[in-house]
Scaffold this motif. Structure first.
Motif, PDB file in Angstrom:
ATOM      1  N   LYS A   9      -5.357 -12.097  -0.697  1.00 39.12           N
ATOM      2  CA  LYS A   9      -6.481 -11.151  -0.658  1.00 39.12           C
ATOM      3  C   LYS A   9      -7.007 -10.982   0.761  1.00 39.12           C
ATOM      4  CE  LYS A   9      -7.786 -11.915  -5.427  1.00 39.12           C
ATOM      5  NZ  LYS A   9      -8.664 -12.581  -6.389  1.00 39.12           N
ATOM      6  N   SER A  12      -4.810  -8.885   2.911  1.00 40.21           N
ATOM      7  CA  SER A  12      -4.811  -7.452   2.618  1.00 40.21           C
ATOM      8  C   SER A  12      -5.956  -6.715   3.319  1.00 40.21           C
ATOM      9  CB  SER A  12      -4.898  -7.216   1.102  1.00 40.21           C
ATOM     10  OG  SER A  12      -6.209  -7.468   0.631  1.00 40.21           O
ATOM     11  N   LEU A  13      -6.874  -7.472   3.923  1.00 39.10           N
ATOM     12  CA  LEU A  13      -8.028  -6.867   4.595  1.00 39.10           C
ATOM     13  C   LEU A  13      -7.744  -6.683   6.083  1.00 39.10           C
ATOM     14  CD1 LEU A  13     -10.860  -9.009   2.961  1.00 39.10           C
ATOM     15  CD2 LEU A  13      -9.993  -6.772   2.220  1.00 39.10           C
ATOM     16  N   SER A  39     -13.266  -2.758   5.741  1.00 40.55           N
ATOM     17  CA  SER A  39     -13.403  -1.586   4.879  1.00 40.55           C
ATOM     18  C   SER A  39     -13.935  -1.998   3.505  1.00 40.55           C
ATOM     19  CB  SER A  39     -12.038  -0.910   4.722  1.00 40.55           C
ATOM     20  OG  SER A  39     -12.036  -0.019   3.635  1.00 40.55           O
ATOM     21  N   GLN A  41     -13.800  -0.263   0.907  1.00 42.00           N
ATOM     22  CA  GLN A  41     -12.803   0.147  -0.085  1.00 42.00           C
ATOM     23  C   GLN A  41     -11.702  -0.908  -0.219  1.00 42.00           C
ATOM     24  OE1 GLN A  41     -14.104   2.104   2.304  1.00 42.00           O
ATOM     25  NE2 GLN A  41     -15.148   3.683   1.113  1.00 42.00           N
ATOM     26  N   GLU A  42     -11.277  -1.499   0.902  1.00 44.26           N
ATOM     27  CA  GLU A  42     -10.261  -2.559   0.838  1.00 44.26           C
ATOM     28  C   GLU A  42     -10.821  -3.792   0.146  1.00 44.26           C
ATOM     29  OE1 GLU A  42      -8.826  -3.412   4.778  1.00 44.26           O
ATOM     30  OE2 GLU A  42      -7.569  -1.619   4.836  1.00 44.26           O
ATOM     31  N   GLN A  44     -13.241  -3.915  -1.999  1.00 46.12           N
ATOM     32  CA  GLN A  44     -13.471  -3.591  -3.408  1.00 46.12           C
ATOM     33  C   GLN A  44     -12.216  -3.808  -4.249  1.00 46.12           C
ATOM     34  OE1 GLN A  44     -14.487   0.556  -4.291  1.00 46.12           O
ATOM     35  NE2 GLN A  44     -16.186  -0.205  -5.537  1.00 46.12           N
ATOM     36  N   LYS A  45     -11.044  -3.588  -3.654  1.00 45.87           N
ATOM     37  CA  LYS A  45      -9.778  -3.769  -4.383  1.00 45.87           C
ATOM     38  C   LYS A  45      -9.501  -5.240  -4.705  1.00 45.87           C
ATOM     39  CE  LYS A  45      -7.549   0.317  -2.478  1.00 45.87           C
ATOM     40  NZ  LYS A  45      -6.549   0.817  -1.526  1.00 45.87           N
ATOM     41  N   VAL A  46      -9.937  -6.162  -3.825  1.00 42.97           N
ATOM     42  CA  VAL A  46      -9.591  -7.573  -4.016  1.00 42.97           C
ATOM     43  C   VAL A  46     -10.748  -8.429  -4.520  1.00 42.97           C
ATOM     44  CG1 VAL A  46      -7.711  -7.509  -2.345  1.00 42.97           C
ATOM     45  CG2 VAL A  46      -9.987  -8.190  -1.589  1.00 42.97           C
ATOM     46  N   PRO A  48     -14.280  -7.061  -6.008  1.00 40.01           N
ATOM     47  CA  PRO A  48     -15.292  -6.010  -6.226  1.00 40.01           C
ATOM     48  C   PRO A  48     -16.726  -6.528  -6.308  1.00 40.01           C
ATOM     49  CG  PRO A  48     -13.910  -6.296  -8.177  1.00 40.01           C
ATOM     50  CD  PRO A  48     -13.294  -7.119  -7.085  1.00 40.01           C
TER      51      PRO A  48
END
Length: 93
Positions: A9, A12-13, A39, A41-42, A44-46, A48
């Motif tokens: 996770k 991925s940021l 971000s 949005q990034e 929030q994906k991993v 929230p």
């Protein structure tokens, strides 16, 4: 619940620097200052749970940076386990 797959996770940021735009200026943010962030949005994906609507406008989201700390702690623990495993393999040779 435990945070799982923390290292993936975190990986991925992306961190970056930015300045607030004119829209943010209308809400009182200084457009002349450089900021560092991630971000929303990034994130929030991993994770929230760490993202919430921006206080100035519900059409935007913002990161609660202090709530990223548990993810970072778990990622460090994942890295520590990997290092210890590699060290053990080196000692076993």
């Amino acid at each position: 619940s435990p945070i799982t797959d923390a290292l993936s996770k975190v990986n991925s940021l992306n961190g970056f620097t930015y300045n607030f735009n004119e829209t943010a200026s209308e809400f009182g943010f200084n457009t002349e200052i450089d900021y560092a962030g991630v971000s929303a949005q990034e994130v929030q994906k991993v994770l929230p749970e760490v993202v919430k609507p921006a206080p100035c406008d519900e059409n935007y989201i913002t990161v609660q940076y202090e709530k990223l700390v548990p993810l970072l702690i778990e990622a460090i623990k994942d890295l520590t386990n990997k290092v210890e495993t590699l060290e053990q393999k080196l000692q076993d040779k």
